[in-house]
Design a protein around this motif. Structure first.
Motif, PDB file in Angstrom:
ATOM      1  N   LYS A  29       0.868  -1.176   0.000  1.00  0.00           N
ATOM      2  CA  LYS A  29       0.000   0.000   0.000  1.00  0.00           C
ATOM      3  C   LYS A  29       0.904   1.223   0.000  1.00  0.00           C
ATOM      4  O   LYS A  29       1.569   1.513   0.989  1.00  0.00           O
ATOM      5  N   LEU A  30       0.941   1.890  -1.134  1.00  0.00           N
ATOM      6  CA  LEU A  30       1.864   2.995  -1.308  1.00  0.00           C
ATOM      7  C   LEU A  30       1.423   4.218  -0.512  1.00  0.00           C
ATOM      8  O   LEU A  30       0.254   4.592  -0.523  1.00  0.00           O
ATOM      9  N   ASN A  31       2.376   4.817   0.164  1.00  0.00           N
ATOM     10  CA  ASN A  31       2.159   6.022   0.955  1.00  0.00           C
ATOM     11  C   ASN A  31       2.978   7.127   0.307  1.00  0.00           C
ATOM     12  O   ASN A  31       4.212   7.102   0.371  1.00  0.00           O
ATOM     13  N   PRO A  32       2.333   8.122  -0.304  1.00  0.00           N
ATOM     14  CA  PRO A  32       3.066   9.195  -0.992  1.00  0.00           C
ATOM     15  C   PRO A  32       4.049   9.935  -0.083  1.00  0.00           C
ATOM     16  O   PRO A  32       5.058  10.449  -0.555  1.00  0.00           O
ATOM     17  N   ASP A  33       3.784   9.977   1.211  1.00  0.00           N
ATOM     18  CA  ASP A  33       4.691  10.659   2.140  1.00  0.00           C
ATOM     19  C   ASP A  33       6.043   9.970   2.244  1.00  0.00           C
ATOM     20  O   ASP A  33       7.010  10.557   2.728  1.00  0.00           O
ATOM     21  N   LEU A  34       6.120   8.710   1.817  1.00  0.00           N
ATOM     22  CA  LEU A  34       7.369   7.959   1.904  1.00  0.00           C
ATOM     23  C   LEU A  34       8.141   7.947   0.587  1.00  0.00           C
ATOM     24  O   LEU A  34       9.187   7.310   0.490  1.00  0.00           O
ATOM     25  N   SER A  35       7.640   8.677  -0.409  1.00  0.00           N
ATOM     26  CA  SER A  35       8.308   8.702  -1.709  1.00  0.00           C
ATOM     27  C   SER A  35       9.600   9.510  -1.640  1.00  0.00           C
ATOM     28  O   SER A  35       9.788  10.360  -0.771  1.00  0.00           O
ATOM     29  N   SER A  86       8.932  13.257  -1.739  1.00  0.00           N
ATOM     30  CA  SER A  86       8.473  13.829  -0.470  1.00  0.00           C
ATOM     31  C   SER A  86       9.618  13.975   0.521  1.00  0.00           C
ATOM     32  O   SER A  86       9.702  14.978   1.242  1.00  0.00           O
TER      33      SER A  86
END
Length: 119
Positions: free
Chosen positions: A96-102, A105
């Motif tokens: 489940k991808l979390n944009p905050d961990l990209s 970011s």
């Protein structure tokens, strides 16, 4: 999240029961438990299994918490050798991808932190 439903099916097809696994020491008990908890026909079923386990009164009293079914890649390789198959034959893996961990970011936060320190 990882779903070991394919592994459980493969064990069943080969006639390898929990009893045989324990008797012959094929898979460590803790690992087998993790894999069973994270086996289901859907991601929701697995989430419900974990939730039910974590909410059982006895488990709550004893401080038992099931966090997830992570096992080492070495263990997966050992099971692949045992069953003569590849990892994709045993597991489904959904992140489940979390944009905050990209990466982007992280770079933005680093830049904002550096700018705030300069002021």
């Amino acid at each position: 999240m990882i779903n070991y439903n394919k592994l459980m099916q493969k064990l069943k097809e080969k006639g390898i029961t929990t009893y045989i696994i324990r008797q012959k020491g094929l898979i460590p008990q803790g690992i087998l438990t993790k894999m069973k908890m994270c086996s289901g026909n859907s991601w929701e079923e697995i989430e419900n299994n974990i939730k039910e386990y974590n909410e059982k009164e006895d488990n709550v009293k004893k401080g038992r918490v099931f966090a997830g079914g992570d096992v080492s890649t070495k263990t997966i390789e050992d099971i692949c050798q045992l069953l003569q198959c590849q990892p994709q034959d045993l597991i489904e893996w959904e992140v489940k991808l979390n944009p905050d961990l990209s990466y982007e970011s992280i770079c933005e936060r680093d830049k904002a932190d550096a700018e705030s320190q300069d002021n």
